[in-house]
Design an enzyme around this catalytic site. Structure first.
Site, PDB file in Angstrom:
ATOM      1  N   TYR A  46      -0.778  -3.059  -7.599  1.00  0.00           N
ATOM      2  CA  TYR A  46      -0.886  -3.854  -6.370  1.00  0.00           C
ATOM      3  C   TYR A  46      -2.310  -3.721  -5.829  1.00  0.00           C
ATOM      4  O   TYR A  46      -2.859  -2.617  -5.727  1.00  0.00           O
ATOM      5  CB  TYR A  46       0.136  -3.378  -5.332  1.00  0.00           C
ATOM      6  CG  TYR A  46      -0.121  -3.959  -3.953  1.00  0.00           C
ATOM      7  CD1 TYR A  46       0.054  -5.317  -3.707  1.00  0.00           C
ATOM      8  CD2 TYR A  46      -0.571  -3.147  -2.918  1.00  0.00           C
ATOM      9  CE1 TYR A  46      -0.214  -5.852  -2.460  1.00  0.00           C
ATOM     10  CE2 TYR A  46      -0.838  -3.667  -1.665  1.00  0.00           C
ATOM     11  CZ  TYR A  46      -0.658  -5.023  -1.438  1.00  0.00           C
ATOM     12  OH  TYR A  46      -0.944  -5.563  -0.190  1.00  0.00           O
ATOM     13  N   ALA A  47      -2.930  -4.848  -5.489  1.00  0.00           N
ATOM     14  CA  ALA A  47      -4.366  -4.859  -5.186  1.00  0.00           C
ATOM     15  C   ALA A  47      -4.745  -3.928  -4.037  1.00  0.00           C
ATOM     16  O   ALA A  47      -5.829  -3.336  -4.046  1.00  0.00           O
ATOM     17  CB  ALA A  47      -4.815  -6.286  -4.892  1.00  0.00           C
ATOM     18  N   SER A  61      -1.771  -5.367  12.168  1.00  0.00           N
ATOM     19  CA  SER A  61      -1.036  -6.305  11.325  1.00  0.00           C
ATOM     20  C   SER A  61      -0.029  -7.104  12.139  1.00  0.00           C
ATOM     21  O   SER A  61       0.664  -6.569  12.999  1.00  0.00           O
ATOM     22  CB  SER A  61      -0.309  -5.527  10.223  1.00  0.00           C
ATOM     23  OG  SER A  61       0.418  -6.389   9.398  1.00  0.00           O
ATOM     24  N   ARG A  82       0.835  -1.199   0.000  1.00  0.00           N
ATOM     25  CA  ARG A  82       0.000   0.000   0.000  1.00  0.00           C
ATOM     26  C   ARG A  82       0.874   1.255   0.000  1.00  0.00           C
ATOM     27  O   ARG A  82       1.834   1.352   0.756  1.00  0.00           O
ATOM     28  CB  ARG A  82      -0.923   0.003   1.229  1.00  0.00           C
ATOM     29  CG  ARG A  82      -2.196  -0.794   1.005  1.00  0.00           C
ATOM     30  CD  ARG A  82      -3.203  -0.598   2.112  1.00  0.00           C
ATOM     31  NE  ARG A  82      -2.808  -1.235   3.349  1.00  0.00           N
ATOM     32  CZ  ARG A  82      -2.535  -0.591   4.472  1.00  0.00           C
ATOM     33  NH1 ARG A  82      -2.615   0.720   4.520  1.00  0.00           N
ATOM     34  NH2 ARG A  82      -2.194  -1.247   5.555  1.00  0.00           N
ATOM     35  N   LYS A 118      -4.635 -11.652  13.910  1.00  0.00           N
ATOM     36  CA  LYS A 118      -6.016 -11.530  13.434  1.00  0.00           C
ATOM     37  C   LYS A 118      -6.473 -12.758  12.637  1.00  0.00           C
ATOM     38  O   LYS A 118      -7.460 -13.416  12.993  1.00  0.00           O
ATOM     39  CB  LYS A 118      -6.153 -10.265  12.583  1.00  0.00           C
ATOM     40  CG  LYS A 118      -7.571  -9.980  12.126  1.00  0.00           C
ATOM     41  CD  LYS A 118      -7.593  -8.712  11.278  1.00  0.00           C
ATOM     42  CE  LYS A 118      -8.992  -8.378  10.826  1.00  0.00           C
ATOM     43  NZ  LYS A 118      -9.012  -7.256   9.886  1.00  0.00           N
ATOM     44  N   ALA A 127       3.696 -10.881  -0.594  1.00  0.00           N
ATOM     45  CA  ALA A 127       3.005 -11.655  -1.625  1.00  0.00           C
ATOM     46  C   ALA A 127       1.653 -12.131  -1.090  1.00  0.00           C
ATOM     47  O   ALA A 127       1.473 -12.304   0.119  1.00  0.00           O
ATOM     48  CB  ALA A 127       3.862 -12.843  -2.042  1.00  0.00           C
ATOM     49  N   ARG A 128       0.705 -12.354  -2.006  1.00  0.00           N
ATOM     50  CA  ARG A 128      -0.683 -12.590  -1.594  1.00  0.00           C
ATOM     51  C   ARG A 128      -1.321 -13.765  -2.341  1.00  0.00           C
ATOM     52  O   ARG A 128      -0.837 -14.211  -3.360  1.00  0.00           O
ATOM     53  CB  ARG A 128      -1.521 -11.335  -1.896  1.00  0.00           C
ATOM     54  CG  ARG A 128      -1.056 -10.082  -1.169  1.00  0.00           C
ATOM     55  CD  ARG A 128      -1.578 -10.013   0.219  1.00  0.00           C
ATOM     56  NE  ARG A 128      -1.112  -8.853   0.971  1.00  0.00           N
ATOM     57  CZ  ARG A 128      -1.797  -8.301   1.979  1.00  0.00           C
ATOM     58  NH1 ARG A 128      -2.978  -8.805   2.321  1.00  0.00           N
ATOM     59  NH2 ARG A 128      -1.310  -7.281   2.639  1.00  0.00           N
ATOM     60  N   CYS A 170      -0.515  -9.313  14.427  1.00  0.00           N
ATOM     61  CA  CYS A 170      -0.843  -9.473  15.849  1.00  0.00           C
ATOM     62  C   CYS A 170      -1.821 -10.612  16.113  1.00  0.00           C
ATOM     63  O   CYS A 170      -2.330 -10.756  17.224  1.00  0.00           O
ATOM     64  CB  CYS A 170      -1.411  -8.173  16.414  1.00  0.00           C
ATOM     65  SG  CYS A 170      -0.193  -6.848  16.527  1.00  0.00           S
TER      66      CYS A 170
END
Length: 631
Positions: free
Chosen positions: A225-226, A276, A87, A280, A392-393, A278
């Protein structure tokens, strides 16, 4: 006749134009026409909800080289440019009317006219020679009290493909809108801009993501980037947070899950917010429980009940360290031949995807976000390029997962939430699980005080605590004090207010190691579930209620078949007075910096909490063992 009709007929097939015209929505027509004229694409395809159009988007993403096939025929891979894999916080800005600039100054804003002039200048002719697509989606289930309709106009078929996986298509919803509803939807205009030989955005210096919350439109230019380009994800979330603040509901950066007690044939819904890294996703995916959503939730008061939906239909997850041992459900699905988009990972010579922390030996060469890659290759700055990018996603449908709660996932009125979790990364302050005495206390003492602690491995400086109220600061789109007050007001407006719990999975012992395993979060969760149903007694602390040792000992044995010692319990659940007052002072300072107009009652509440802790310190000492505090 709409003023753009002639232009749109030139750029669309008859079938596409008729799909648009059938909506009988002037605002949709004007949006598409305005940017058809301004961005000047060669052609525009309009999608409805049909499988034919869904398949066409997939085919175009491949045909245009934005995605590539893999060994599993239904899976594809996409690469973003080397400088476009996270982002862009610097260039993600709110466009704000001049009279509101002062109160929005801390939220990376730009004056409206200046921002509009800049972004429209960048957008002028940006799609020339390219084929664009218009798509219709819904945030949340369609035809529901939660529904927010959305229109996406993009020249990236990868973005369109991603959104088809991540969101529910909603052309039919637009078709069935009543006249009084036709102006109320979110708009997203996106262009990847000029592309290089690898199909990646070139003009990153002109990458801009500008959000107009006043008119519910987001402009994203020169981004692939998404997280920068998929409008319905975090861009839409910022619009929804602002909209919810005006309308009296909530949009939160939270998972939605069901805790399952098989012995009692009981299902209890929780939501949870974690900064982020932690815990989730790992909490939402605890083995034996069920998932409704992993990222964004809308909350509404429906007939006096606190109800939530998962906004999304799929998940855009970080793939690093997803392996068979730590994430068995997700890993299994990534190995199956079903629709998944991998981004910024390695495609080996065997045409299979490889990523960091996969638990599988990766090949020494292949293609990744760097281009043609060999082990040991260095970038222009002399830095060795890894197998895959750290961010990467994978993009995948949620209903592939075996542990999905299908009823809750599709429920148009959402699920009734009974517990809300807030957790940060904290080595030495917050106990593993603590219940708040009431909703307001939970928001101000548990949620507003969230912090994420850096480690030496990530930033080279250990113990730096980053404030993260509600785990939502990157997306809060109006002043923090008002946002916090709206959280309080909403929770207090329902008849059966959920219980709020803090969690902390990162307490370290005197040896510097984590005190419990990753799996212990299942114990803390089931204690919270038991408290909701009145099954456990609790000790008071200056900030809430904590478990008795005997109950945790039994839960560790039942759920993990582990022994849990009294010594470990005492260490984990000791209340640390000075650490807590320091934490509250840091929170006060952060709120003063981020929103000078934060209501005085919030600071008064924190001052009262500090006074209470100091009084306890005088009576019991700085470290208060579980059960010692008597109020």
């Amino acid at each position: 006749m709409n003023k753009f009709e002639t232009l749109l007929k030139e750029k669309m097939s008859e079938e596409s134009f008729q799909k648009l015209a059938a909506l009988k929505n002037e605002k949709v027509m004007d949006f598409v026409g305005t940017f058809a004229e301004h961005c000047d694409p060669k052609s525009i395809y309009v999608c409805d909800d049909s499988e034919k159009d869904t398949q066409y988007v997939r085919e175009q993403a491949l045909a245009k080289g934005e995605e590539h096939t893999l060994a599993n025929s239904k899976q594809t891979i996409h690469w973003d440019g080397y400088g476009d894999q996270a982002r862009d916080k610097k260039n993600t800005r709110f466009m704000v009317y001049k009279e509101n600039m002062d109160k929005m100054a801390s939220l990376n804003s730009i004056e409206y006219e200046e921002g509009l002039s800049e972004i429209m200048g960048i957008a002028k002719g940006i799609m020339r020679g390219k084929d664009a697509v218009v798509l219709f989606y819904s945030e949340g289930p369609t035809q529901s009290p939660f529904t927010i309709p959305c229109v996406q106009f993009t020249d990236s078929w990868y973005v369109a493909h991603s959104e088809n996986i991540l969101y529910r298509t909603a052309y039919s919803h637009f078709l069935n809108m009543k006249d009084e509803e036709k102006d109320d939807f979110f708009r997203f205009i996106h262009s990847a801009g000029e592309l290089d030989e690898n199909g990646c955005s070139v003009n990153l210096q002109n990458r801009r993501i500008y959000m107009d919350t006043q008119n519910n439109i987001v402009y994203s230019m020169n981004a692939q980037y998404a997280g920068n380009s998929v409008g319905l994800k975090k861009h839409s979330m910022r619009l929804a947070i602002n909209k919810s603040g005006q309308e009296g509901w909530l949009c939160e950066h939270m998972f939605v899950m069901a805790v399952v007690d098989k012995k009692k044939n009981r299902k209890t819904y929780f939501c949870g917010a974690y900064p982020s890294a932690c815990g989730k996703t790992s909490t939402a995916m605890i083995p034996g429980e069920q998932i409704v959503g992993d990222d964004i939730a809308y909350f509404r008061n429906i007939n006096g009940e606190f109800r939530a939906v998962n906004v999304e239909f799929g998940m855009f997850g970080i793939i690093k360290d997803v392996n068979e041992q730590d994430d068995p459900v997700i890993f299994k699905n990534l190995m199956l031949n079903q629709e998944v988009i991998f981004s910024n990972v390695l495609r080996g010579k065997d045409n299979k995807p490889y990523w960091l922390g996969m638990g599988v030996d990766a090949p020494d060469e292949g293609r990744n976000h760097f281009g043609e890659w060999k082990k040991g290759v260095k970038d222009a700055n002399g830095k060795e390029v890894g197998v895959a990018h750290g961010n990467a996603r994978y993009t995948m449908r949620l209903d592939y997962l075996d542990n999905i709660d299908k009823a809750g996932f599709e429920a148009k009125d959402g699920v009734k939430v009974e517990g809300v979790l807030y957790g940060g990364r904290d080595s030495d302050i917050t106990v593993p699980v603590e219940e708040s005495p009431n909703w307001k206390d939970g928001i101000l003492i548990k949620a507003a005080t969230l912090e994420s602690e850096t480690t030496s491995a990530t930033l080279g400086q250990e113990g730096v605590r980053t404030p993260s109220p509600m785990a939502n600061m990157d997306f809060v789109s109006y002043p923090l004090g008002s946002y916090t007050m709206n959280n309080i007001k909403f929770g207090e407006s329902v008849k059966a207010t959920p219980k709020i719990f803090s969690t902390n999975y990162f307490m370290r012992g005197k040896d510097g190691n984590f005190v419990t395993s990753k799996l212990a979060k299942k114990v803390w969760l089931h204690w919270a579930e038991g408290r909701i149903h009145g099954e456990y007694e609790a000790y008071d602390t200056p900030t809430g209620k904590i478990p008795h040792y005997e109950d945790l000992k039994a839960l560790f044995k039942e759920h993990l078949n582990e022994d849990f010692s009294k010594e470990t319990y005492d260490y984990l659940f000791t209340f640390r007075c000075t650490k807590w007052t320091d934490k509250l002072e840091r929170t006060k300072a952060y709120y003063k910096k981020m929103d000078p107009n934060t209501p005085k009652e919030i600071f008064d509440y924190w001052d009262a909490a500090i006074a209470k802790i100091n009084k306890a310190k005088e009576k019991y000492g700085d470290l208060i063992l579980p059960g010692a505090f008597k109020g």
